[in-house]
Design a protein around this motif. Structure first.
Motif, short mmCIF file in Angstrom:
data_model
loop_
_atom_site.label_atom_id
_atom_site.label_comp_id
_atom_site.label_asym_id
_atom_site.label_seq_id
_atom_site.Cartn_x
_atom_site.Cartn_y
_atom_site.Cartn_z
N LEU A 47 0.77 -1.18 -0.05
CA LEU A 47 0.09 0.02 0.08
C LEU A 47 0.87 1.26 -0.08
CD1 LEU A 47 -2.37 -1.13 2.80
CD2 LEU A 47 -2.92 -1.28 0.25
N HIS A 48 0.44 2.21 -0.91
CA HIS A 48 0.99 3.50 -0.83
C HIS A 48 0.14 4.62 -1.09
CE1 HIS A 48 5.09 1.94 -1.99
NE2 HIS A 48 4.56 1.05 -2.38
N SER A 49 0.72 5.64 -0.44
CA SER A 49 -0.03 7.00 -0.48
C SER A 49 0.50 7.82 -1.74
CB SER A 49 -0.03 7.89 0.64
OG SER A 49 1.50 8.07 0.97
N ALA A 50 -0.38 8.92 -2.27
CA ALA A 50 -0.04 9.55 -3.22
C ALA A 50 -0.01 11.10 -2.64
CB ALA A 50 -0.79 9.39 -4.40
N THR A 51 0.85 11.73 -3.41
CA THR A 51 0.67 13.44 -3.30
C THR A 51 -0.46 13.96 -3.69
OG1 THR A 51 2.03 13.76 -5.11
CG2 THR A 51 3.31 13.53 -2.79
N ASN A 52 -1.18 13.58 -4.92
CA ASN A 52 -2.41 14.11 -5.29
C ASN A 52 -3.55 13.00 -5.25
OD1 ASN A 52 -1.19 16.39 -6.32
ND2 ASN A 52 -0.25 15.25 -7.81
N PRO A 53 -4.66 13.52 -5.18
CA PRO A 53 -5.75 12.40 -5.08
C PRO A 53 -5.84 11.68 -6.35
CG PRO A 53 -6.53 14.87 -4.80
CD PRO A 53 -5.17 14.62 -4.86
N SER A 54 -5.95 10.20 -6.14
CA SER A 54 -6.07 9.47 -7.44
C SER A 54 -6.90 8.24 -6.85
CB SER A 54 -4.60 8.82 -7.54
OG SER A 54 -4.22 8.31 -6.43
N PRO A 55 -7.67 7.60 -7.85
CA PRO A 55 -8.40 6.46 -7.67
C PRO A 55 -7.41 5.16 -7.39
CG PRO A 55 -8.14 6.76 -9.96
CD PRO A 55 -7.42 7.73 -9.28
N PHE A 56 -8.23 4.37 -6.65
CA PHE A 56 -7.83 3.17 -6.37
C PHE A 56 -7.16 2.33 -7.40
CE2 PHE A 56 -6.84 -0.75 -4.02
CZ PHE A 56 -7.53 -2.00 -4.79
N PHE A 57 -6.08 1.60 -7.47
CA PHE A 57 -5.71 0.82 -8.70
C PHE A 57 -5.03 -0.35 -7.86
CE2 PHE A 57 -2.07 3.76 -8.36
CZ PHE A 57 -1.25 2.71 -8.46
N LEU A 58 -5.04 -1.53 -8.73
CA LEU A 58 -4.18 -2.72 -8.15
C LEU A 58 -3.41 -3.29 -9.63
CD1 LEU A 58 -4.01 -5.21 -6.23
CD2 LEU A 58 -5.84 -6.21 -7.44
N ILE A 59 -2.37 -3.64 -9.21
CA ILE A 59 -1.36 -4.11 -10.34
C ILE A 59 -0.91 -5.58 -9.91
CG2 ILE A 59 0.80 -4.07 -11.50
CD1 ILE A 59 0.93 -0.98 -10.84
N PRO A 60 -1.73 -6.63 -10.51
CA PRO A 60 -1.33 -8.00 -9.75
C PRO A 60 -0.05 -8.56 -10.62
CG PRO A 60 -3.24 -8.11 -11.40
CD PRO A 60 -2.82 -6.51 -11.19
N GLU A 61 0.86 -9.43 -9.90
CA GLU A 61 1.85 -9.96 -10.40
C GLU A 61 1.70 -11.39 -10.27
OE1 GLU A 61 5.75 -8.40 -9.97
OE2 GLU A 61 5.14 -6.47 -9.77
N GLY A 62 2.31 -12.23 -11.06
CA GLY A 62 2.23 -13.81 -10.85
C GLY A 62 0.85 -13.99 -11.53
N LYS A 63 0.75 -15.58 -10.93
CA LYS A 63 -0.60 -16.38 -11.28
C LYS A 63 -1.70 -15.71 -10.48
CE LYS A 63 -2.45 -20.81 -11.09
NZ LYS A 63 -2.21 -22.36 -10.54
N ILE A 64 -2.68 -15.52 -11.23
CA ILE A 64 -4.00 -14.93 -10.79
C ILE A 64 -5.17 -15.95 -10.56
CG2 ILE A 64 -5.90 -13.19 -11.00
CD1 ILE A 64 -4.01 -11.47 -12.55
N ASP A 65 -5.60 -16.04 -9.37
CA ASP A 65 -6.43 -17.10 -9.06
C ASP A 65 -7.94 -16.42 -9.41
OD1 ASP A 65 -8.51 -18.75 -7.77
OD2 ASP A 65 -7.53 -19.23 -6.08
N ASN A 66 -8.56 -16.92 -10.29
CA ASN A 66 -9.88 -16.10 -10.79
C ASN A 66 -10.99 -16.23 -9.65
OD1 ASN A 66 -8.92 -14.95 -13.39
ND2 ASN A 66 -9.16 -17.24 -14.27
N ASN A 67 -10.76 -17.13 -8.83
CA ASN A 67 -11.72 -17.47 -7.75
C ASN A 67 -11.86 -16.20 -6.85
OD1 ASN A 67 -12.94 -20.01 -8.72
ND2 ASN A 67 -10.97 -21.07 -7.69
N LEU A 68 -10.71 -15.69 -6.87
CA LEU A 68 -10.70 -14.68 -5.84
C LEU A 68 -11.34 -13.31 -6.44
CD1 LEU A 68 -6.83 -15.03 -4.78
CD2 LEU A 68 -8.69 -15.48 -3.49
N LEU A 69 -11.65 -13.37 -7.66
CA LEU A 69 -12.27 -12.04 -8.13
C LEU A 69 -13.58 -12.29 -8.20
CD1 LEU A 69 -9.67 -11.84 -11.52
CD2 LEU A 69 -9.37 -10.38 -8.97
N LYS A 70 -14.35 -13.38 -7.83
CA LYS A 70 -15.63 -13.46 -7.81
C LYS A 70 -16.44 -12.90 -6.62
CE LYS A 70 -15.27 -17.54 -10.75
NZ LYS A 70 -15.70 -18.71 -10.78
#
Length: 70
Positions: A47-70
């Protein structure tokens, strides 16, 4: 935050290459401790903060388990 900097010896986000020249820094020693925790974890949220307001974003790396996205 004394001195208006967010680190003691070196920027913690730049220490993860574990170069010998940084071995005596506080951040290097702390990163070594955290590296062991990360290596034994199933997931890590960096988790990081930003100096300017920004929307939430996620950068996944590695194998993604699609069951986690349901």
């Amino acid at each position: 935050m004394q001195g208006k900097k967010r680190f003691i010896d070196i920027d913690f986000n730049r220490i993860w290459n574990f170069k010998e020249e940084f071995k005596k820094t506080y951040e290097y020693k702390r990163a070594k401790q955290i590296k062991n925790i990360i290596a034994n974890s199933d997931y890590v949220f960096d988790l990081h903060s930003a100096t300017n307001p920004s929307p939430f974003f996620l950068i996944p790396e590695g194998k993604i388990d699609n069951n986690l996205l349901k």
